[in-house]
Write a protein that holds these residues in place. Sequence first.
Motif, PDB file in Angstrom:
ATOM      1  N   ALA A 179      -4.847  -6.240   4.277  1.00 49.92           N
ATOM      2  CA  ALA A 179      -3.750  -5.445   3.723  1.00 49.92           C
ATOM      3  C   ALA A 179      -3.662  -4.089   4.434  1.00 49.92           C
ATOM      4  O   ALA A 179      -2.567  -3.645   4.820  1.00 49.92           O
ATOM      5  CB  ALA A 179      -3.938  -5.255   2.221  1.00 49.92           C
ATOM      6  N   MET A 180      -4.804  -3.433   4.632  1.00 50.43           N
ATOM      7  CA  MET A 180      -4.799  -2.147   5.329  1.00 50.43           C
ATOM      8  C   MET A 180      -4.368  -2.314   6.789  1.00 50.43           C
ATOM      9  O   MET A 180      -3.642  -1.479   7.344  1.00 50.43           O
ATOM     10  CB  MET A 180      -6.190  -1.511   5.259  1.00 50.43           C
ATOM     11  N   HIS A 181      -4.789  -3.396   7.420  1.00 53.03           N
ATOM     12  CA  HIS A 181      -4.403  -3.660   8.811  1.00 53.03           C
ATOM     13  C   HIS A 181      -2.885  -3.795   8.930  1.00 53.03           C
ATOM     14  O   HIS A 181      -2.253  -3.146   9.775  1.00 53.03           O
ATOM     15  CB  HIS A 181      -5.093  -4.944   9.285  1.00 53.03           C
ATOM     16  N   PHE A 182      -2.293  -4.621   8.071  1.00 54.39           N
ATOM     17  CA  PHE A 182      -0.841  -4.833   8.130  1.00 54.39           C
ATOM     18  C   PHE A 182      -0.082  -3.589   7.681  1.00 54.39           C
ATOM     19  O   PHE A 182       1.028  -3.323   8.165  1.00 54.39           O
ATOM     20  CB  PHE A 182      -0.445  -6.035   7.285  1.00 54.39           C
ATOM     21  N   ALA A 220       4.342  -8.863   2.506  1.00 53.65           N
ATOM     22  CA  ALA A 220       4.270  -7.956   1.360  1.00 53.65           C
ATOM     23  C   ALA A 220       4.045  -6.515   1.811  1.00 53.65           C
ATOM     24  O   ALA A 220       4.614  -5.573   1.249  1.00 53.65           O
ATOM     25  CB  ALA A 220       3.155  -8.400   0.420  1.00 53.65           C
ATOM     26  N   MET A 221       3.222  -6.318   2.837  1.00 55.09           N
ATOM     27  CA  MET A 221       2.961  -4.967   3.337  1.00 55.09           C
ATOM     28  C   MET A 221       4.189  -4.395   4.042  1.00 55.09           C
ATOM     29  O   MET A 221       4.458  -3.194   3.965  1.00 55.09           O
ATOM     30  CB  MET A 221       1.755  -4.981   4.282  1.00 55.09           C
ATOM     31  N   GLU A 222       4.949  -5.255   4.710  1.00 51.10           N
ATOM     32  CA  GLU A 222       6.189  -4.803   5.342  1.00 51.10           C
ATOM     33  C   GLU A 222       7.164  -4.299   4.281  1.00 51.10           C
ATOM     34  O   GLU A 222       7.806  -3.251   4.444  1.00 51.10           O
ATOM     35  CB  GLU A 222       6.811  -5.957   6.137  1.00 51.10           C
ATOM     36  N   ARG A 223       7.260  -5.026   3.179  1.00 52.51           N
ATOM     37  CA  ARG A 223       8.145  -4.611   2.086  1.00 52.51           C
ATOM     38  C   ARG A 223       7.650  -3.313   1.462  1.00 52.51           C
ATOM     39  O   ARG A 223       8.441  -2.416   1.143  1.00 52.51           O
ATOM     40  CB  ARG A 223       8.222  -5.700   1.017  1.00 52.51           C
ATOM     41  N   ALA A 224       6.326  -3.212   1.290  1.00 52.67           N
ATOM     42  CA  ALA A 224       5.759  -2.018   0.662  1.00 52.67           C
ATOM     43  C   ALA A 224       6.077  -0.764   1.469  1.00 52.67           C
ATOM     44  O   ALA A 224       6.446   0.278   0.907  1.00 52.67           O
ATOM     45  CB  ALA A 224       4.247  -2.190   0.506  1.00 52.67           C
ATOM     46  N   VAL A 225       5.955  -0.851   2.779  1.00 53.14           N
ATOM     47  CA  VAL A 225       6.244   0.307   3.630  1.00 53.14           C
ATOM     48  C   VAL A 225       7.725   0.670   3.535  1.00 53.14           C
ATOM     49  O   VAL A 225       8.097   1.847   3.508  1.00 53.14           O
ATOM     50  CB  VAL A 225       5.846   0.004   5.092  1.00 53.14           C
ATOM     51  N   THR A 226       8.576  -0.328   3.440  1.00 51.05           N
ATOM     52  CA  THR A 226      10.020  -0.085   3.367  1.00 51.05           C
ATOM     53  C   THR A 226      10.407   0.660   2.096  1.00 51.05           C
ATOM     54  O   THR A 226      11.257   1.559   2.125  1.00 51.05           O
ATOM     55  CB  THR A 226      10.781  -1.423   3.438  1.00 51.05           C
ATOM     56  N   PHE A 227       9.783   0.301   0.971  1.00 52.39           N
ATOM     57  CA  PHE A 227      10.186   0.863  -0.320  1.00 52.39           C
ATOM     58  C   PHE A 227       9.324   2.032  -0.772  1.00 52.39           C
ATOM     59  O   PHE A 227       9.657   2.687  -1.760  1.00 52.39           O
ATOM     60  CB  PHE A 227      10.156  -0.234  -1.393  1.00 52.39           C
ATOM     61  N   CYS A 228       8.251   2.330  -0.075  1.00 51.04           N
ATOM     62  CA  CYS A 228       7.370   3.439  -0.473  1.00 51.04           C
ATOM     63  C   CYS A 228       7.908   4.747   0.104  1.00 51.04           C
ATOM     64  O   CYS A 228       8.027   4.897   1.326  1.00 51.04           O
ATOM     65  CB  CYS A 228       5.946   3.174   0.016  1.00 51.04           C
ATOM     66  N   ASP A 229       8.210   5.696  -0.780  1.00 55.21           N
ATOM     67  CA  ASP A 229       8.721   6.988  -0.329  1.00 55.21           C
ATOM     68  C   ASP A 229       7.613   8.020  -0.122  1.00 55.21           C
ATOM     69  O   ASP A 229       7.805   8.991   0.605  1.00 55.21           O
ATOM     70  CB  ASP A 229       9.726   7.545  -1.347  1.00 55.21           C
ATOM     71  N   GLY A 230       6.484   7.827  -0.772  1.00 57.68           N
ATOM     72  CA  GLY A 230       5.378   8.771  -0.632  1.00 57.68           C
ATOM     73  C   GLY A 230       4.350   8.273   0.367  1.00 57.68           C
ATOM     74  O   GLY A 230       4.668   7.568   1.319  1.00 57.68           O
ATOM     75  N   ASP A 231       3.084   8.671   0.130  1.00 62.36           N
ATOM     76  CA  ASP A 231       2.024   8.229   1.041  1.00 62.36           C
ATOM     77  C   ASP A 231       1.047   7.271   0.359  1.00 62.36           C
ATOM     78  O   ASP A 231       0.022   6.925   0.934  1.00 62.36           O
ATOM     79  CB  ASP A 231       1.259   9.431   1.602  1.00 62.36           C
TER      80      ASP A 231
END
Length: 293
Positions: A179-182, A220-231
């Motif tokens: 998960a951290m890698h992706f 799932a990680m691609e989606r998370a980065v797209t929708f995450c506004d913070g860090d």
Amino acid sequence: SSAMDRLRQEIRQVARSEAAVLINGESGTGKELVARAIHRESDRRDGPFIPVNCAGIPPELIESEFFGHEAGAFTGARQARKGLFAEASGGTLLLDEIGEMPLALQAKLLRVLQEGRVKPVGAEREEPVDVRIVAATHVDLMEAVRQGDFREDLYYRLETLMLTVPPLRERGDDVELLAMHFLRQSADRHKRGFLRLGESTLNTLTDYPFPGNVRELASAMERAVTFCDGDVVQPEHLPARIRKRQASLPGRAADDLGEEPTASWPTLETLQKRYVSQVMERVQGNKRRAAQI
């Protein structure tokens, strides 16, 4: 995980051979990556690595694609063309989803494995090829043999060197590492700064069985980065199917004592062992997550 350590050792061992390899594994486990690793570890590393999806070639073109054709061999064949076997000569040819290969072509593949020669469509003579075959499938080829959909002699030719890629649910703490890698890969593509997984997000991921395996986790990680506004990636940034799985899990793994007489109740030691066993089963052997619980 220990399962992947064993697989890496097996990759190094089969890479020393020139025999055909069969890679088994569920969809999304990374069978092509295993095939590339075999090629990279082998003496053929400087030759071409050509992957081909056997299910993605139209039936009327499949023989020409694999073996090539002479000019005028059929309508539209204006000039001669090398096939995939010739293109991969000196290297490795990955036959992905080999279970989808037509029976007629299976017979010709067996001949290539035995003789090291191919006959282009429309040619009068066979041509030598120097190629290593790596096949991959997510189906049970032995069952396909019993159903008459796969040649038994080809199966036994391939299964001499057979590797099995474990599903993600059997890889313990690898979920967190992957998960951290992706997450880093996707953040780099999107030109985002450093992102991290929140504790509840990590718990949600480790509780999910990932039927789509590593490919599903990467998505799932691609989606998370797209929708995450913070860090910090939170559970709400994950796909809904993963969040629903977490919401449906019971809050605790308790043992129901029922209304039995106290003389038949288990001891505290027995309950402790049973509880630990239940927790380990629920988190699919993830010791870190079990320790947190």
